[in-house]
Design a protein around this motif. Sequence first.
Motif, mmCIF file in Angstrom:
data_model
loop_
_atom_site.group_PDB
_atom_site.id
_atom_site.type_symbol
_atom_site.label_atom_id
_atom_site.label_comp_id
_atom_site.label_asym_id
_atom_site.label_seq_id
_atom_site.Cartn_x
_atom_site.Cartn_y
_atom_site.Cartn_z
ATOM 1 N N GLU A 31 0.828 -1.198 0.000
ATOM 2 C CA GLU A 31 0.000 0.000 0.000
ATOM 3 C C GLU A 31 0.867 1.255 0.000
ATOM 4 O O GLU A 31 0.600 2.217 -0.730
ATOM 5 C CB GLU A 31 -0.917 -0.024 1.225
ATOM 6 C CG GLU A 31 -2.063 0.959 1.183
ATOM 7 C CD GLU A 31 -3.121 0.618 2.219
ATOM 8 O OE1 GLU A 31 -4.308 0.680 1.872
ATOM 9 O OE2 GLU A 31 -2.761 0.292 3.378
ATOM 10 N N ARG A 32 1.918 1.263 0.812
ATOM 11 C CA ARG A 32 2.843 2.393 0.864
ATOM 12 C C ARG A 32 3.481 2.630 -0.501
ATOM 13 O O ARG A 32 3.593 3.775 -0.962
ATOM 14 C CB ARG A 32 3.924 2.148 1.915
ATOM 15 C CG ARG A 32 4.918 3.296 2.076
ATOM 16 C CD ARG A 32 6.046 2.935 3.026
ATOM 17 N NE ARG A 32 5.536 2.597 4.351
ATOM 18 C CZ ARG A 32 5.557 1.376 4.873
ATOM 19 N NH1 ARG A 32 6.058 0.363 4.169
ATOM 20 N NH2 ARG A 32 5.083 1.155 6.074
ATOM 21 N N TYR A 33 3.866 1.540 -1.154
ATOM 22 C CA TYR A 33 4.485 1.635 -2.483
ATOM 23 C C TYR A 33 3.575 2.388 -3.449
ATOM 24 O O TYR A 33 4.007 3.308 -4.163
ATOM 25 C CB TYR A 33 4.788 0.238 -3.012
ATOM 26 C CG TYR A 33 5.171 0.186 -4.471
ATOM 27 C CD1 TYR A 33 6.490 0.331 -4.870
ATOM 28 C CD2 TYR A 33 4.192 -0.012 -5.456
ATOM 29 C CE1 TYR A 33 6.841 0.292 -6.216
ATOM 30 C CE2 TYR A 33 4.532 -0.059 -6.799
ATOM 31 C CZ TYR A 33 5.857 0.099 -7.177
ATOM 32 O OH TYR A 33 6.191 0.070 -8.505
ATOM 33 N N ALA A 34 2.306 1.982 -3.512
ATOM 34 C CA ALA A 34 1.386 2.591 -4.471
ATOM 35 C C ALA A 34 1.076 4.041 -4.114
ATOM 36 O O ALA A 34 1.074 4.919 -4.987
ATOM 37 C CB ALA A 34 0.098 1.769 -4.538
ATOM 38 N N VAL A 59 3.137 10.047 2.806
ATOM 39 C CA VAL A 59 2.443 10.872 1.819
ATOM 40 C C VAL A 59 2.201 12.247 2.442
ATOM 41 O O VAL A 59 1.464 12.353 3.422
ATOM 42 C CB VAL A 59 1.104 10.239 1.399
ATOM 43 C CG1 VAL A 59 0.407 11.111 0.357
ATOM 44 C CG2 VAL A 59 1.312 8.834 0.862
ATOM 45 N N PRO A 60 2.809 13.309 1.920
ATOM 46 C CA PRO A 60 2.642 14.643 2.520
ATOM 47 C C PRO A 60 1.224 15.158 2.351
ATOM 48 O O PRO A 60 0.536 14.817 1.377
ATOM 49 C CB PRO A 60 3.644 15.508 1.765
ATOM 50 C CG PRO A 60 3.855 14.808 0.465
ATOM 51 C CD PRO A 60 3.697 13.344 0.741
ATOM 52 N N ASP A 61 0.790 15.960 3.293
ATOM 53 C CA ASP A 61 -0.588 16.447 3.272
ATOM 54 C C ASP A 61 -0.892 17.262 2.020
ATOM 55 O O ASP A 61 -2.046 17.279 1.560
ATOM 56 C CB ASP A 61 -0.857 17.299 4.522
ATOM 57 C CG ASP A 61 -2.333 17.350 4.856
ATOM 58 O OD1 ASP A 61 -2.927 16.292 5.117
ATOM 59 O OD2 ASP A 61 -2.902 18.469 4.825
ATOM 60 N N GLU A 62 0.107 17.925 1.464
ATOM 61 C CA GLU A 62 -0.151 18.735 0.275
ATOM 62 C C GLU A 62 -0.471 17.891 -0.953
ATOM 63 O O GLU A 62 -0.910 18.423 -1.986
ATOM 64 C CB GLU A 62 1.039 19.653 -0.024
ATOM 65 C CG GLU A 62 2.365 18.937 -0.209
ATOM 66 C CD GLU A 62 3.171 18.875 1.084
ATOM 67 O OE1 GLU A 62 4.403 18.777 0.996
ATOM 68 O OE2 GLU A 62 2.555 18.937 2.169
ATOM 69 N N ARG A 63 -0.293 16.579 -0.873
ATOM 70 C CA ARG A 63 -0.671 15.707 -1.992
ATOM 71 C C ARG A 63 -1.957 14.939 -1.714
ATOM 72 O O ARG A 63 -2.351 14.073 -2.500
ATOM 73 C CB ARG A 63 0.465 14.726 -2.297
ATOM 74 C CG ARG A 63 1.611 15.362 -3.043
ATOM 75 C CD ARG A 63 2.466 14.325 -3.744
ATOM 76 N NE ARG A 63 3.407 13.675 -2.840
ATOM 77 C CZ ARG A 63 3.637 12.368 -2.818
ATOM 78 N NH1 ARG A 63 2.982 11.566 -3.632
ATOM 79 N NH2 ARG A 63 4.499 11.858 -1.988
ATOM 80 N N ILE A 64 -2.642 15.232 -0.617
ATOM 81 C CA ILE A 64 -3.885 14.543 -0.254
ATOM 82 C C ILE A 64 -5.072 15.460 -0.517
ATOM 83 O O ILE A 64 -5.063 16.636 -0.121
ATOM 84 C CB ILE A 64 -3.863 14.110 1.221
ATOM 85 C CG1 ILE A 64 -2.655 13.200 1.501
ATOM 86 C CG2 ILE A 64 -5.155 13.384 1.578
ATOM 87 C CD1 ILE A 64 -2.486 12.861 2.965
#
Length: 451
Positions: A207-210, A233-238
């Motif tokens: 899951e982390r990989y994807a 995964v940084p918040d700016e990409r969520i």
Amino acid sequence: MDSTSELPVILPQAPVLPAQRTTTSLGSKHVLVVGINYAPEPTGIAPYTTGMADHLTTRARSVTVLTGMPHYPNWQIEPQYRFRLRTREIARQVGDAFDGLAGIGQHDGLLIRRLRHYVPARQSAARRAGYELTFLMNCLSTPIEQRPDVVVAVTPSLGGAVAGARVARRTGAQLIVVVQDLMAKAATQSGISGGGGRVSAATAAVERYALRRADLVAVVSDAFRPQLHAYGVPDERIRLLPNWTHIHACGLSGPEARQALGWPQGVFTVVHTGNIGLKQDLGNLVEAARICAERDAGVRFVIIGDGSQRAAIRAQARGLGNLEFVDPLDGVKYPQSLAAADLLVVNERPGVGDMSLPSKLTSYLTAGRAVIAAVAPDGATAQELRRTDGAAHLITPGDPAALADSVLALRRRPTHCAEMGVLGRAYAQAHLGREAAAARLDAIVEECVAG
């Protein structure tokens, strides 16, 4: 076994996102959608993946879908697909707002590639791994006819997310992963056999990989953010992309709906719909029905749907006269079943927290009926229902006596139940509309293309 075959036009059952052709930066782009669940599957993730693909067809030059063979929620491949390795379907009419998409204007329509994969009759971590791996391998070995500019991968399944990441990397496409479920959390919280320890760790690694390879990650609930942060995964990409309601309220009163379905009148009707799996823990509902049968003859329970645990739950309910099982309903009868209810039930296994958000919530709230939820108080489901400001009554999961007490208490308060239903429908109209979801999806894809 056929290696590939042409099938006729498909018509997805569920209403889709609004479909008005507009000129956007996607107009010359090709989009690939990867997700194992798709129409004609009636419940779960399929209506949302279908809706997204259909909507993107009105924005992009072309859309291709890589999906599985229809198998959910009964976990059996539909007979017409049973002996096929791959199928190729052209959708020339989609939903109730599309007409003759293929070849119109600058848009090339929607191509659906269905891929064979293992479907386990019973659930375990090992069988789930086979399910994921066979879909992944078929995705990666299937030729992509049109190089994508954007890949939209939907979880579950993880196999689809990994395939989407690999295709995006190989073709230089932008990658968006839409997270409907957190699969590593599911491995530990859902109660699947063999799902702890090493299996959970391995699932988390995949899951982390994807997710870390995605240009943007769209989540259906903000409750998923902490796990994404833990993956790096940084918040700016969520981005937040809540599910929308994919049904229309049928407009019938409770007695009218019960008459249309042939259900008995004059009883307080408690309805659960959707998947009958490990996560739903419907043995809790069976035992609550047993308690109610001893205390009040005027309460009837209905479980609508299918799933891996249906046979076991039916066996547990043997001899109960106040509990009925109903097969999955079509797009007309399903809204009627919600309208026929005095009380709609969400039930989750104790320990289920932030792994998923039940897809049935949007339909429940749209139906305008009171909701009772036996869910973890700090989980994603409870967080979402608290936002309705009173449409749902929350109780402790895994406690059939508490569930029975709450059902009987709400039975004695019909006016309060009606008020809860009004609050739910108001919330759905304000926050769960297809137009708002379409705008959010457009913004996410446009941002990804521009980025």
